[in-house]
Design a protein around this motif. Structure first.
Motif, PDB file in Angstrom:
ATOM      1  N   LYS A 192       0.877  -1.281  -0.044  1.00 59.08           N
ATOM      2  CA  LYS A 192       0.080  -0.184  -0.044  1.00 59.08           C
ATOM      3  C   LYS A 192       0.734   1.339  -0.018  1.00 59.08           C
ATOM      4  CE  LYS A 192      -0.636  -0.238   4.946  1.00 59.08           C
ATOM      5  NZ  LYS A 192      -1.579  -0.521   6.091  1.00 59.08           N
ATOM      6  N   ARG A 193       1.866   1.295   0.522  1.00 55.61           N
ATOM      7  CA  ARG A 193       2.755   2.381   0.786  1.00 55.61           C
ATOM      8  C   ARG A 193       3.654   2.511  -0.711  1.00 55.61           C
ATOM      9  NH1 ARG A 193       2.042   5.610   5.031  1.00 55.61           N
ATOM     10  NH2 ARG A 193       1.070   4.493   6.738  1.00 55.61           N
ATOM     11  N   SER A 194       3.513   1.601  -1.505  1.00 55.97           N
ATOM     12  CA  SER A 194       4.398   1.897  -2.699  1.00 55.97           C
ATOM     13  C   SER A 194       3.514   1.998  -3.882  1.00 55.97           C
ATOM     14  CB  SER A 194       4.968   0.538  -3.162  1.00 55.97           C
ATOM     15  OG  SER A 194       5.913   0.269  -2.044  1.00 55.97           O
ATOM     16  N   ILE A 195       1.959   1.780  -3.688  1.00 55.56           N
ATOM     17  CA  ILE A 195       1.466   1.942  -4.846  1.00 55.56           C
ATOM     18  C   ILE A 195       1.412   3.323  -5.621  1.00 55.56           C
ATOM     19  CG2 ILE A 195      -0.746   2.463  -3.535  1.00 55.56           C
ATOM     20  CD1 ILE A 195      -2.421   0.866  -5.428  1.00 55.56           C
ATOM     21  N   PRO A 196       1.351   3.549  -6.823  1.00 51.26           N
ATOM     22  CA  PRO A 196       1.388   4.765  -7.398  1.00 51.26           C
ATOM     23  C   PRO A 196      -0.065   5.402  -7.386  1.00 51.26           C
ATOM     24  CG  PRO A 196       1.514   2.920  -9.226  1.00 51.26           C
ATOM     25  CD  PRO A 196       1.596   2.194  -7.920  1.00 51.26           C
ATOM     26  N   GLY A 197      -0.035   6.761  -7.533  1.00 51.15           N
ATOM     27  CA  GLY A 197      -1.156   7.299  -7.627  1.00 51.15           C
ATOM     28  C   GLY A 197      -1.926   7.707  -6.230  1.00 51.15           C
ATOM     29  N   ARG A 198      -3.306   7.851  -6.675  1.00 51.58           N
ATOM     30  CA  ARG A 198      -4.048   8.211  -5.279  1.00 51.58           C
ATOM     31  C   ARG A 198      -4.867   7.097  -5.003  1.00 51.58           C
ATOM     32  NH1 ARG A 198      -5.481  13.298  -8.751  1.00 51.58           N
ATOM     33  NH2 ARG A 198      -3.958  14.813  -7.970  1.00 51.58           N
ATOM     34  N   ILE A 199      -5.151   6.981  -3.582  1.00 48.76           N
ATOM     35  CA  ILE A 199      -5.944   6.139  -2.995  1.00 48.76           C
ATOM     36  C   ILE A 199      -7.223   6.502  -2.328  1.00 48.76           C
ATOM     37  CG2 ILE A 199      -6.183   3.826  -1.782  1.00 48.76           C
ATOM     38  CD1 ILE A 199      -3.193   3.562  -1.799  1.00 48.76           C
ATOM     39  N   ILE A 200      -8.266   6.211  -2.473  1.00 50.02           N
ATOM     40  CA  ILE A 200      -9.341   6.665  -1.732  1.00 50.02           C
ATOM     41  C   ILE A 200      -9.698   5.875  -0.476  1.00 50.02           C
ATOM     42  CG2 ILE A 200     -11.628   7.578  -1.680  1.00 50.02           C
ATOM     43  CD1 ILE A 200      -9.695   9.157  -3.453  1.00 50.02           C
TER      44      ILE A 200
END
Length: 949
Positions: free
Chosen positions: A290-298
């Motif tokens: 989760k701390r490496s995923i690119p872009g935005r997370i809602i």
């Protein structure tokens, strides 16, 4: 007033307002203000040579005529793009609705709850269909999403792999050609070595860190990848799968066979082809990443009262925090398209998607049987929607094009045919007839779709999906229309009030610019259709490129980059290729001022460059002596300077030509970040200041709407020496004679929304564009003077003027315990979205009013800021029970039987008289960011949760 002059509709300031504003600014004329703002040595001496401006009526007639030059064929090309059906309720209520398309990125969560809920639906849809644990709120296109997966897995290499410098990445030979081209672009600067081959023959070794598979393959074959993924995992190789989202209704989700990342496009979920975009890509992965995923997370959190609220999660991953340590330069999403795709799933629900997927698959098996009766052999042993057949490609193509049909011609004897949601029995019959004619045989009649399956049992989906309440509640148009409206009412957009975001240029997105997006002859063209079928598009795109060349003073333009950050990267990659062509590939030092946008250093690192930060002086300008010292120190390896102009601080730095000469004298090229181009058009330009390449944010200066956080377009314009290296495409030739490989998936990027910028330029013409720039500078300086004495402006030009934006300092209020975030939240009670918060200086607000706002709106905003300043003055030191600390105030809060605050309800909700006429109510109180990050929830609650409640 002339009713046929578009500039008078676009520009909000009327002639009778001008003298009042000039008096406030303390100048006699607007020319005097411009002279005091822009250094004389970079002023343009001649007007831009552009076509005379069209009226709105003339433009709409022109664009209709131009559209008729496009030929709408039935395209079965596939390769990641398929004709789909946009439900009219979504088209009318989202795509054509300024309440959705004029909203900004949801940084201020309390006034973006509708959009955030729609994006949470999108993430839930992606998680359910892919079988993964976590998805982001969209990326730019499938190919860039695949490249992000390659880069993320590179960062996630095991300690042993990093120690041994393991750099190899396996790519299936069945990957989409545009994706392979983009992987080549992105891998080279990072030193990643691509190995392209057959996954069945792949030798698992210790020198590989990751692999990418296509599911189904580019020509339709569906493989059982489970054994490959298991073996890869046993060898410490992480696997990414690029998957067709609609196919996952029927195929085993990659998450169920162990994939680490799943990427793809949601274009099939109700988004027009648009000659390549914009379309929302998806990116799904495991929660441990989760701390490496690119872009935005809602993510889900709670507000001050403990009520459920939504916001963008894990914000510390943004590039303005990590800068050159960021693993991705992605700073945007495709929100408007993601909202539409998510609503497509809400409208159809799981049963509707099953019906659509089954119909597509049945169409494919029915056509296969029909062709086999003609003696046409079908090669794929397992497939979802795409047949690969043996036939005389030249003969079939000649007949097909006469019938208005496109297939994918793989080689002289092999053709692939990708069917889609819009394929009817009549279409299947027409395809059969084409092959019958090519074989000189009598066609057989197709009377109904068969129910035969061509999906092997080992890859069939058995798990449920979309069980959440939201996907099972709004299947009538009435219900969906009301649901969309319910969400829209929670979002503040430009159709309510000014959004004065510094660096983001939230100007009018005129209806006449937007209307062509809904025209069928612009919306329904496949990006890999033969060029002669897209004559209207080609004329429009070439004309837009020509106009952007004139505006920037440059020699060539590529429209391919589909975001500002992509434009940054493309510009640097073109500079990299230029140095390599001169046998100076060792040049890898990129100088970047400390005040630059956070994506600048991230893009430089991605382009294989080493970032050297240069200082800014006490006035916020580039420290020229420090820059000179570092340019000379690194002269043997200097690749580029990245500079924003006017500066990120809202100032036209008078030393800019000295700066660009310094870089050229030491062997580098100058990249200009075009984020602030709204202060340049018609008055100066990147070529005049000495830049070699700039990117433009068409979603800022050139009127493409922000769409709640995307779409954007970030084309690059380049000087003569860089033209040969403009990016290409592996399917349709684009770019220079020595083109770098692809920057985005489609040949001309997000072609559909380029129509907006084309219309903006054609209707404004030279006079309107220049007057827009002058008015943007006028409005910024008017606000600056109106706020004088209440708020301190941090930086100005040498003669005390702002450019088109300014930074006001809110740090002095900390002595009373008031933070800049309190001011941002309190502005919501006054009906305004906050300006840019704490960028580029912590504890500040960056204000940009744009040219589209009226004097009345500027005065309303200044009145709100004055009233907030009075509230700050009234606040007691460290008193946490005042209107600022409790902001925003919701309707539920103000109408509650209990009111325990030391100020009135009127003070809370209606602090100024104008608010009574047009009140916007935030739907939640202040959100708790920390709680949401500690308890990360990024999907909708399952239906059982609603039943329990």
């Amino acid at each position: 007033m002339r009713t046929d002059v578009f500039a008078l509709r676009h520009i909000g300031i009327e002639e009778e307002d001008l003298q009042q504003m000039l008096a406030t600014i303390k100048v006699e004329t607007l020319d005097e203000l411009i002279t005091e703002t822009i250094p004389d040595d970079i002023r343009l001496r001649q007007p831009l040579v552009l076509d005379p401006p069209m009226s709105e009526h003339e433009y709409l007639s022109h664009i209709q005529e131009l559209s008729e030059k496009n030929k709408i064929f039935k395209s079965y090309i596939g390769l990641g793009y398929h004709e789909g059906l946009t439900p009219s309720v979504i088209k009318r209520n989202i795509l054509e609705n300024p309440g959705w398309y004029t909203a900004y990125t949801p940084y201020q969560a309390e006034i973006a709850q509708g959009r955030l809920e729609a994006l949470l639906n999108f993430q839930t849809m992606v998680v359910d269909l892919t079988g993964m644990e976590l998805a982001n709120a969209s990326l730019l296109d499938e190919s860039t999403a695949a490249a992000e997966a390659m880069a993320m897995l590179y960062e996630l290499r095991s300690r042993e792999q990093k120690k041994n410098n393991v750099l190899k990445f396996f790519v299936s030979e069945e990957i989409l050609p545009q994706t392979l081209s983009l992987l080549k672009t992105r891998s080279a600067p990072l030193g990643i070595e691509l190995t392209i081959g057959n996954h069945e023959d792949f030798t698992f070794g210790e020198d590989f860190y990751g692999a990418l598979l296509q599911y189904p393959g580019k020509n339709g074959q569906v493989h059982d990848f489970a054994p490959f993924v298991v073996k890869a995992s046993e060898n410490n190789i992480k696997t990414a799968v690029a998957a067709d989202l609609l196919s996952l209704v029927m195929l085993t989700p990659p998450g169920e066979f162990g994939a680490d990342v799943v990427v793809g496009t949601t274009q099939r979920f109700g988004i027009p082809l648009g000659y390549g975009g914009p379309h929302a890509a998806y990116f799904a992965t495991k929660e441990e990443y989760k701390r490496s995923i690119p872009g935005r997370i809602i993510g889900v959190t709670k507000d001050t009262d403990g009520k459920t609220a939504l916001r963008m999660a894990l914000q510390t991953r943004e590039q303005h925090i990590k800068r050159d340590k960021a693993t991705s330069n992605i700073c945007t999403a495709q929100v408007l398209l993601a909202v539409m795709a998510g609503m497509y799933a809400v409208y159809h629900g799981p049963k509707g998607l099953e019906y659509i997927a089954n119909k597509v698959h049945s169409s494919a098996t029915t056509l296969a049987q029909s062709l086999e009766k003609l003696g046409v052999s079908q090669i794929n042993s397992s497939y979802f929607d795409t047949l690969m057949v043996n036939a005389d490609a030249e003969k079939v193509k000649a007949i097909a094009e006469k019938q208005g049909v496109n297939f994918n011609y793989i080689d002289g004897n092999t053709i692939s045919i990708s069917l889609n949601e819009a394929t009817s029995l009549k279409d299947l019959q027409a395809i059969t007839a084409i092959f019958a004619e090519a074989l000189d045989k009598e066609e057989n009649t197709i009377v109904a779709l068969n129910s035969t399956s061509a999906i092997l049992p080992s890859v069939k989906r058995n798990s449920p999906f979309l069980a959440n309440s939201v996907f099972n509640s709004y299947h009538s148009e009435t219900e969906l229309m009301r649901y969309i409206k319910k969400l829209e009412r929670k979002d503040l957009a430009l159709n309510h009030s000014m959004i004065s975001l510094g660096s983001c240029t939230m100007k009018l997105n005129a209806a006449s610019e937007m209307l062509p997006l809904s025209m069928a002859r612009w919306a329904n063209i496949h990006p890999f259709a033969p060029i002669d079928q897209a004559e209207g598009y080609q004329i429009m795109l070439k004309e837009l490129e020509k106009d952007l060349n004139i505006i920037t003073g440059f020699a060539g333009t590529s429209l391919q980059p589909n975001s500002g950050a992509q434009g940054e990267y493309a510009g640097l990659m073109v500079i990299r290729a230029y140095h390599e062509s001169r046998k100076e590939g060792h040049r890898n030092i990129c100088l970047i001022p400390a005040s630059a946008h956070g994506t600048n250093p991230a893009s430089a690192v991605m382009a294989g460059m080493k970032v050297v930060v240069t200082k800014t002086d006490d006035n916020g300008n580039i420290d020229v002596s420090d820059l000179a010292e570092k340019a000379i120190l690194h002269k043997d390896n200097l690749a580029a300077l990245m500079v924003t102009y006017p500066s990120t601080h809202g100032v036209f730095e008078s030393s800019i030509k000295e700066i660009t000469k310094l870089i050229h004298d030491n062997g580098g090229q100058v990249y200009m970040d075009g984020a602030n181009m709204n202060a340049q058009v018609g008055l100066t330009n990147p070529a005049t200041i000495g830049a070699d390449v700039c990117h433009l944010n068409l979603h800022k200066t050139f009127a493409i709407p922000h769409g709640g956080g995307g779409p954007g377009v970030g084309p690059i314009c380049v000087a003569e020496q860089l033209v040969p290296f403009l990016p290409g495409n592996p399917v349709i030739k684009t770019g220079g004679k020595n083109a770098i490989t692809a920057i985005s998936a489609a040949p001309w990027g997000s072609s559909l929304v380029c129509l907006i910028s084309y219309g903006y330029i054609k209707m404004l013409g030279e006079s309107g564009l220049t007057q827009s720039t002058r008015t943007a500078i006028l409005n910024a300086n008017y606000i600056k003077n109106k706020l004088s004495g209440k708020f301190e402006v941090l930086y100005t030009g040498e003669r005390g003027r702002a450019a088109h934006e300014m930074i006001i300092d809110c740090r002095p209020f900390k002595q009373k315990g008031i933070e800049v975030s309190d001011i941002a939240k309190r502005l919501m009670d006054y009906g305004f979205h906050a300006p840019t918060v704490s960028f580029p200086v912590a504890g500040t607000l960056m204000i940009e009013p744009t040219e589209s706002e009226s004097l009345a709106e500027l005065d309303r905003f200044c009145g709100a800021m004055h009233a907030i300043r009075e509230e700050i003055d009234e606040a007691l030191i460290d008193d946490n029970n005042n209107p600022l600390k409790n902001a925003p105030h919701t309707l539920e809060m103000v109408t509650s039987d209990n009111w325990e605050f030391p100020y009135s309800r009127q003070k809370a909700a209606f602090p100024l008289p104008y608010i009574m006429e047009n009140k916007f109510w935030p739907s939640v109180r202040r959100v708790d960011e920390t709680y949401g990050d500690r308890n990360l929830i990024c999907t909708c609650a399952p239906i059982e949760a609603y039943m329990d409640a």
